[in-house]
Design a protein around this motif. Structure first.
Motif, PDB file in Angstrom:
ATOM      1  N   HIS A   1       0.840  -1.187   0.000  1.00 48.93           N
ATOM      2  CA  HIS A   1       0.000   0.000   0.000  1.00 48.93           C
ATOM      3  C   HIS A   1       0.876   1.237   0.000  1.00 48.93           C
ATOM      4  CE1 HIS A   1      -3.098   2.918   1.067  1.00 48.93           C
ATOM      5  NE2 HIS A   1      -4.003   1.969   0.763  1.00 48.93           N
ATOM      6  N   SER A   2       0.484   2.225  -0.772  1.00 46.24           N
ATOM      7  CA  SER A   2       1.324   3.416  -0.911  1.00 46.24           C
ATOM      8  C   SER A   2       1.462   4.205   0.385  1.00 46.24           C
ATOM      9  CB  SER A   2       0.772   4.326  -2.015  1.00 46.24           C
ATOM     10  OG  SER A   2      -0.547   4.766  -1.688  1.00 46.24           O
ATOM     11  N   SER A   3       0.588   3.948   1.366  1.00 50.18           N
ATOM     12  CA  SER A   3       0.705   4.643   2.654  1.00 50.18           C
ATOM     13  C   SER A   3       1.809   4.063   3.523  1.00 50.18           C
ATOM     14  CB  SER A   3      -0.630   4.572   3.401  1.00 50.18           C
ATOM     15  OG  SER A   3      -0.933   3.230   3.767  1.00 50.18           O
ATOM     16  N   ARG A   4       2.362   2.903   3.154  1.00 52.65           N
ATOM     17  CA  ARG A   4       3.404   2.246   3.939  1.00 52.65           C
ATOM     18  C   ARG A   4       4.593   1.915   3.018  1.00 52.65           C
ATOM     19  NH1 ARG A   4       0.741   0.168   8.714  1.00 52.65           N
ATOM     20  NH2 ARG A   4       2.357  -1.420   8.996  1.00 52.65           N
ATOM     21  N   PRO A   5       5.263   2.950   2.481  1.00 50.35           N
ATOM     22  CA  PRO A   5       6.302   2.739   1.464  1.00 50.35           C
ATOM     23  C   PRO A   5       7.489   1.913   1.931  1.00 50.35           C
ATOM     24  CG  PRO A   5       6.312   5.009   2.249  1.00 50.35           C
ATOM     25  CD  PRO A   5       5.070   4.377   2.793  1.00 50.35           C
ATOM     26  N   ALA A   6       7.787   1.924   3.228  1.00 49.96           N
ATOM     27  CA  ALA A   6       8.960   1.192   3.713  1.00 49.96           C
ATOM     28  C   ALA A   6       8.772  -0.316   3.626  1.00 49.96           C
ATOM     29  CB  ALA A   6       9.273   1.592   5.148  1.00 49.96           C
ATOM     30  N   GLU A   7       7.534  -0.782   3.482  1.00 50.97           N
ATOM     31  CA  GLU A   7       7.274  -2.210   3.425  1.00 50.97           C
ATOM     32  C   GLU A   7       7.314  -2.759   1.997  1.00 50.97           C
ATOM     33  OE1 GLU A   7       3.608  -2.893   5.423  1.00 50.97           O
ATOM     34  OE2 GLU A   7       4.307  -2.044   7.330  1.00 50.97           O
ATOM     35  N   GLY A   8       7.469  -1.893   1.041  1.00 54.72           N
ATOM     36  CA  GLY A   8       7.545  -2.329  -0.349  1.00 54.72           C
ATOM     37  C   GLY A   8       8.822  -1.853  -1.008  1.00 54.72           C
ATOM     38  N   VAL A   9       8.995  -2.227  -2.254  1.00 54.49           N
ATOM     39  CA  VAL A   9      10.110  -1.760  -3.086  1.00 54.49           C
ATOM     40  C   VAL A   9       9.507  -1.147  -4.337  1.00 54.49           C
ATOM     41  CG1 VAL A   9      12.174  -2.391  -4.383  1.00 54.49           C
ATOM     42  CG2 VAL A   9      11.672  -3.530  -2.203  1.00 54.49           C
ATOM     43  N   ASN A  10       9.694   0.134  -4.505  1.00 54.80           N
ATOM     44  CA  ASN A  10       9.085   0.861  -5.613  1.00 54.80           C
ATOM     45  C   ASN A  10       9.922   0.664  -6.881  1.00 54.80           C
ATOM     46  OD1 ASN A  10       8.299   3.001  -7.448  1.00 54.80           O
ATOM     47  ND2 ASN A  10       7.168   3.871  -5.738  1.00 54.80           N
ATOM     48  N   ALA A  11       9.397  -0.147  -7.807  1.00 57.46           N
ATOM     49  CA  ALA A  11      10.149  -0.460  -9.030  1.00 57.46           C
ATOM     50  C   ALA A  11      10.345   0.774  -9.894  1.00 57.46           C
ATOM     51  CB  ALA A  11       9.430  -1.551  -9.827  1.00 57.46           C
ATOM     52  N   ILE A  12       9.365   1.682  -9.897  1.00 61.75           N
ATOM     53  CA  ILE A  12       9.506   2.897 -10.707  1.00 61.75           C
ATOM     54  C   ILE A  12      10.615   3.780 -10.149  1.00 61.75           C
ATOM     55  CG2 ILE A  12       8.360   5.042 -11.380  1.00 61.75           C
ATOM     56  CD1 ILE A  12       5.788   3.481 -11.721  1.00 61.75           C
ATOM     57  N   HIS A  13      10.690   3.907  -8.811  1.00 58.92           N
ATOM     58  CA  HIS A  13      11.764   4.703  -8.219  1.00 58.92           C
ATOM     59  C   HIS A  13      13.132   4.126  -8.580  1.00 58.92           C
ATOM     60  CE1 HIS A  13       9.163   6.670  -4.810  1.00 58.92           C
ATOM     61  NE2 HIS A  13       8.733   6.943  -6.035  1.00 58.92           N
ATOM     62  N   ALA A  14      13.255   2.781  -8.505  1.00 61.37           N
ATOM     63  CA  ALA A  14      14.533   2.144  -8.841  1.00 61.37           C
ATOM     64  C   ALA A  14      14.879   2.384 -10.307  1.00 61.37           C
ATOM     65  CB  ALA A  14      14.465   0.652  -8.541  1.00 61.37           C
ATOM     66  N   ALA A  15      13.863   2.258 -11.188  1.00 64.92           N
ATOM     67  CA  ALA A  15      14.104   2.524 -12.604  1.00 64.92           C
ATOM     68  C   ALA A  15      14.539   3.970 -12.812  1.00 64.92           C
ATOM     69  CB  ALA A  15      12.845   2.224 -13.417  1.00 64.92           C
ATOM     70  N   ALA A  16      13.898   4.878 -12.056  1.00 66.95           N
ATOM     71  CA  ALA A  16      14.248   6.294 -12.195  1.00 66.95           C
ATOM     72  C   ALA A  16      15.687   6.560 -11.782  1.00 66.95           C
ATOM     73  CB  ALA A  16      13.286   7.142 -11.379  1.00 66.95           C
ATOM     74  N   GLU A  17      16.148   5.856 -10.732  1.00 70.65           N
ATOM     75  CA  GLU A  17      17.554   6.013 -10.339  1.00 70.65           C
ATOM     76  C   GLU A  17      18.484   5.587 -11.474  1.00 70.65           C
ATOM     77  OE1 GLU A  17      19.010   4.975  -6.399  1.00 70.65           O
ATOM     78  OE2 GLU A  17      16.956   4.381  -5.885  1.00 70.65           O
ATOM     79  N   ALA A  18      18.162   4.463 -12.115  1.00 71.83           N
ATOM     80  CA  ALA A  18      18.994   4.005 -13.235  1.00 71.83           C
ATOM     81  C   ALA A  18      18.922   4.985 -14.400  1.00 71.83           C
ATOM     82  CB  ALA A  18      18.549   2.615 -13.682  1.00 71.83           C
ATOM     83  N   ILE A  19      17.739   5.510 -14.660  1.00 70.11           N
ATOM     84  CA  ILE A  19      17.583   6.462 -15.761  1.00 70.11           C
ATOM     85  C   ILE A  19      18.339   7.753 -15.462  1.00 70.11           C
ATOM     86  CG2 ILE A  19      15.896   7.883 -17.006  1.00 70.11           C
ATOM     87  CD1 ILE A  19      13.945   5.495 -16.702  1.00 70.11           C
ATOM     88  N   GLY A  20      18.375   8.140 -14.178  1.00 72.34           N
ATOM     89  CA  GLY A  20      19.188   9.304 -13.816  1.00 72.34           C
ATOM     90  C   GLY A  20      20.653   9.088 -14.138  1.00 72.34           C
ATOM     91  N   TRP A  21      21.143   7.872 -13.846  1.00 75.11           N
ATOM     92  CA  TRP A  21      22.534   7.553 -14.200  1.00 75.11           C
ATOM     93  C   TRP A  21      22.737   7.638 -15.709  1.00 75.11           C
ATOM     94  CZ3 TRP A  21      25.027   4.013 -17.250  1.00 75.11           C
ATOM     95  CH2 TRP A  21      26.389   3.824 -17.041  1.00 75.11           C
ATOM     96  N   ILE A  22      21.757   7.129 -16.470  1.00 73.95           N
ATOM     97  CA  ILE A  22      21.855   7.167 -17.937  1.00 73.95           C
ATOM     98  C   ILE A  22      21.922   8.611 -18.429  1.00 73.95           C
ATOM     99  CG2 ILE A  22      20.585   6.647 -20.066  1.00 73.95           C
ATOM    100  CD1 ILE A  22      19.547   4.108 -18.529  1.00 73.95           C
ATOM    101  N   GLY A  23      21.118   9.490 -17.827  1.00 76.28           N
ATOM    102  CA  GLY A  23      21.175  10.898 -18.209  1.00 76.28           C
ATOM    103  C   GLY A  23      22.531  11.510 -17.926  1.00 76.28           C
TER     104      GLY A  23
END
Length: 390
Positions: free
Chosen positions: A193-215
């Motif tokens: 659930h988006s109200s409890r972010p620490a209990e999940g792994v946000n795949a979009i955030h991880a992808a965004a980190e990689a895309i930031g490196w690509i930029g």
């Protein structure tokens, strides 16, 4: 079935463009037509197929059954017309204002038509070395046809020494082009659930980190990457072109993916660059993901790869193409071709063909009739050099 009468380049082009050889379709009806035409003129050929059997390459040989010779190479698959606004039927040749309009007229059935129209003249020549005709499938996808064609030529001992790939270049010799590596990156997270972010792994955030490196990598290549003058831009490039992920806003996205590419100048290694991205993800992004979910992480799936092309300006093939085409200048281009694959297989290769690449893949794709006429002269001059080959 065609008979042995002479057909002009326009006659043949009209037939070739009438076949819908969009890369998702079979090209066998077109290959059957070419096969009948070559058979009528007594030209032997071999076919090689894709795994489905619905697509085929054609390798024809005119002249003595000796090693070496020159290949004239063209692909006959095309990009789709879906979503494009054409002013006429894209699969019916339309002549107007000194131009021939149709899908594939420029990229690159025009060159193939010019080669086929010259067949009766070439058959009548006393060739000392063979003239090969390569007609391939799936250049617009992954150049898989060219790779299969090379496997067959190597296995049956019919490899030419030289190859001219007739991609549209305005009949200017192209001595180098960039390589291309396309990769799909898949990111696995953990939903919640988006109200409890620490209990999940946000795949979009991880992808965004990689895309930031690509930029940042794109900026590094522009700032300090290897320079090869003549290319625009003169350095290798990297970019992300597609991205997707998530389901609805209040669920932590479990999956995300993006597609990216490198376009590398000769001397740069796209797979080495991919390894740098893998290491960055493994060392910088994945540890935090796997602390929450051991199954989380990245997958890197190469989609297709084209090696770069580079031939020395003083190579005899460059001189031959200059003489036969009447062009003094040479060029380098950012798009890829099958020439890099042929060169990778030991065939000295160059790009030179009719038309302007700016007209390729466009609605109302066209090729100038004077470009086809120039190509007609070029093909016959190339063949004539084989009558004097040692």
């Amino acid at each position: 079935m065609p008979d042995a009468r002479r057909l002009s380049t326009i006659d043949i082009l009209e037939r070739l463009v009438s076949f819908d050889t969009t890369s998702c379709e079979s090209n066998l009806p077109l290959i059957d037509w070419i096969s009948g035409y070559l058979t009528a003129h007594g030209v032997p050929f071999r076919l090689s197929h894709d795994p489905t059997g619905l697509k085929a390459n054609l390798h024809a040989t005119i002249g003595p059954g000796l090693a070496g010779g020159i290949a004239l190479s063209g692909h006959v698959d095309t990009v789709p017309v879906d979503g494009q606004r054409w002013n006429s039927d894209p699969f019916a040749l339309r002549l107007a204002d000194g131009r021939a309009y149709a899908r594939g007229a420029c990229d690159m059935k025009g060159f193939v038509a010019s080669c086929l129209a010259a067949v009766p003249d070439i058959v009548a020549m006393d060739l000392r070395r063979p003239l090969h005709l390569f007609v391939s499938y799936d250049e617009e996808v992954d150049c898989g046809g060219a790779r299969v064609l090379m496997e067959q030529a190597r296995s049956d001992g019919s490899m030419p020494a030289l190859c001219i790939v007739g991609e549209p270049s305005g009949m200017q010799p192209i001595v180098a082009h960039k390589g291309r590596l396309a990769v799909r990156v898949e990111v696995k997270g953990r939903p919640g659930h988006s109200s409890r972010p620490a209990e999940g792994v946000n795949a979009i955030h991880a992808a965004a980190e990689a895309i930031g490196w690509i930029g940042r990598e794109a900026a590094r290549l522009e700032r300090e990457g290897r320079r090869v003058e003549g290319f625009l831009p003169a350095h290798s490039t990297i970019h992300v072109g597609l991205i997707s992920g998530g389901t609805i806003l209040n669920i932590i996205p479990e999956d995300a993916s993006f597609e990216m590419e490198w376009r590398t100048v000769p001397g740069d290694d796209a797979f080495a660059e991919l390894d740098r991205l893998r290491r960055h993800a493994a060392e910088t992004i994945e540890p935090a993901m796997r602390h929450v979910s051991p199954e989380a992480g990245f997958r890197f799936l190469p989609l297709n790869e084209l090696p770069p092309l580079a031939i020395e300006e003083d190579h005899p093939l460059v001189d031959l193409v200059r003489q036969c085409g009447g062009a003094n200048a040479t060029g380098k281009v950012g798009y890829g071709t099958e020439a890099g694959i042929f060169q990778q297989n030991g065939i000295a290769s160059i790009v030179c063909g009719p038309g302007d690449i700016a007209q390729a893949h466009q609605p109302d794709e066209w090729i100038a009739l004077d470009q086809l006429a120039a190509c007609d002269r070029f093909v016959r001059r190339v063949a004539d050099t084989l009558t004097r080959a040692a």
